[in-house]
Design an enzyme around this catalytic site. Structure first.
Site, mmCIF file in Angstrom:
data_model
loop_
_atom_site.group_PDB
_atom_site.id
_atom_site.type_symbol
_atom_site.label_atom_id
_atom_site.label_comp_id
_atom_site.label_asym_id
_atom_site.label_seq_id
_atom_site.Cartn_x
_atom_site.Cartn_y
_atom_site.Cartn_z
ATOM 1 N N GLY A 1 0.556 -1.674 0.031
ATOM 2 C CA GLY A 1 0.675 -0.294 0.026
ATOM 3 C C GLY A 1 0.526 1.424 -0.159
ATOM 4 O O GLY A 1 2.016 1.468 0.258
ATOM 5 N N HIS A 2 0.611 2.822 0.211
ATOM 6 C CA HIS A 2 0.737 3.605 -0.037
ATOM 7 C C HIS A 2 1.377 4.101 1.110
ATOM 8 O O HIS A 2 1.109 3.603 1.869
ATOM 9 C CB HIS A 2 -0.399 4.445 -0.684
ATOM 10 N N ASN A 3 3.092 4.807 1.361
ATOM 11 C CA ASN A 3 3.645 5.232 2.033
ATOM 12 C C ASN A 3 4.296 4.161 2.914
ATOM 13 O O ASN A 3 4.739 4.161 3.658
ATOM 14 C CB ASN A 3 2.959 6.140 3.246
ATOM 15 N N SER B 1 0.766 3.250 4.862
ATOM 16 C CA SER B 1 2.437 3.806 5.969
ATOM 17 C C SER B 1 2.760 2.556 6.752
ATOM 18 O O SER B 1 3.430 2.757 8.103
ATOM 19 C CB SER B 1 1.444 4.155 7.206
#
Length: 355
Positions: free
Chosen positions: A254-256, A274
């Site tokens: 996923g993002h980050n 994250s």
């Protein structure tokens, strides 16, 4: 070895292979035996080398037709008479070294066409393509892309504006790369998706409002990502995959997310936004991570786990939710015993008679 899409390797003597992988031949074993293939114990022929590490398959040493077998000393008594043995403390690692030497073309997606840039590819005039790059048919290279020498971009792949791909990379068929900076010797297997926006929405009255994702994906040197895996770009930070990390097929990042160096992530793992994984983390298949958790360096997560909280460095966790492995095993043993006692009570009316 049975019919294969890979040609047999350059013939090598057992003496040369033993030196290559740090193994030793038993006294009396013929060092001049030649092999040029690898195979499983039960399918190997006289020109193949096989290996045995798991004692579960020890019985096959008495039956194999292999030209030689890499194994450890504790298994040599199981071998048929006359079978040459290469002894090492780490048979699978030695076998991997032999395989890489005999079949180097099997290490990354194969080139489908001749070297060079296909006339059926679209390469922007503003792209920088170094020498010795192969770009196959129906590839799209957008404005401002930089591709390093020795890289192969396979048929149907797409590299979005401004992306950088390092040297000696292998970008498999149908891969898409957007908003990404990729290091050297990176392997992206067919169908990998890099740099699409992450799953970010916020409640707004009676609807969900999409949040923009303006970060990048940074993939460092020597990373390998398996077929149909996805790596989302960051929201307002970057998604980072550290050097030497290996990611299996069908993994969602996923993002980050920040993944450290030399991590191993097995198939069907889902890593929510994250999450931070330290260096040398190992994750078993079908494991899920809740967003914003941190896993310390060297931690190991068992397969089919759910990681809902931070994991200390060097820890071994598993279960749903994941907790220390010993604690998890004790809890499972206790629950099993309680269930067994309850089943016994339900069959008994309290007077020793069946209910």
């Amino acid at each position: 070895m049975s019919e294969s899409f890979f040609k047999r390797g350059q013939p090598m003597t057992l003496a040369a292979l033993a030196a290559l992988c740090g193994a030793s031949l038993e006294n009396g074993d013929p060092a001049d035996v030649v092999v040029d293939g690898i195979a499983a114990l039960d399918t190997a022929g006289p020109r193949d080398i096989a290996f045995l590490e798991n004692p579960k398959y020890g019985g096959l040493l008495a039956e194999t037709r292999a030209g030689a077998v890499i194994t450890s000393r504790r298994h040599r008594h199981l071998a048929r008479a006359g079978l040459p043995l290469l002894m090492t403390a780490h048979p699978s690692a030695a076998f991997a070294t032999v395989g890489r030497t005999l079949f180097p073309d099997a290490l990354k997606p194969q080139r489908l066409t001749s070297p060079g840039i296909s006339a059926q590819a679209h390469v922007s005039s503003s792209a920088v393509v170094e020498d010795d790059v192969t770009i196959e048919p129906f590839v799209v290279i957008a404005d401002g892309v930089h591709v390093g020498s020795g890289t192969v971009i396979s048929a149907g792949a797409m590299v979005g504006p401004g992306c950088h791909i390092g040297r000696d990379c292998s970008i498999g068929p149908g891969v898409s790369v957007q908003h990404a900076l990729i290091g050297n010797r990176v392997i992206l297997h067919p169908g990998v998706r890099i740099g699409q926006d992450g799953f970010g929405y916020t409640p707004d009255r009676n609807q969900l409002t999409k949040m923009v994702q303006i970060g990048r994906v940074i993939i460092q040197d020597d990373v390998e990502i398996g077929a149909n895996s996805t790596v989302d770009r960051g929201a307002v930070r970057d998604t980072v995959i550290g050097e030497g990390t290996k990611i299996d097929n069908l993994v969602q990042v996923g993002h980050n997310v920040v993944i450290g160096r030399s991590c191993v992530i097995v198939g069907q793992v889902g890593i929510a936004g994250s999450v931070t994984l330290g260096n040398g983390v190992s994750v078993g298949g079908q494991t899920g991570f809740k967003g914003h958790v941190t896993v310390g360096d060297g931690a190991q997560i068992a397969a089919v786990s759910v990681v809902a909280g931070d994991v200390p460095a060097g820890a071994r966790w598993g279960g749903m939710p994941a907790r220390p492995v010993r604690e998890w095993i004790r809890e499972m043993a206790t629950l099993t015993a309680i269930a067994k006692d309850r089943r016994g009570a339900e069959r008994d009316d309290g007077n020793g008679n069946d209910a």
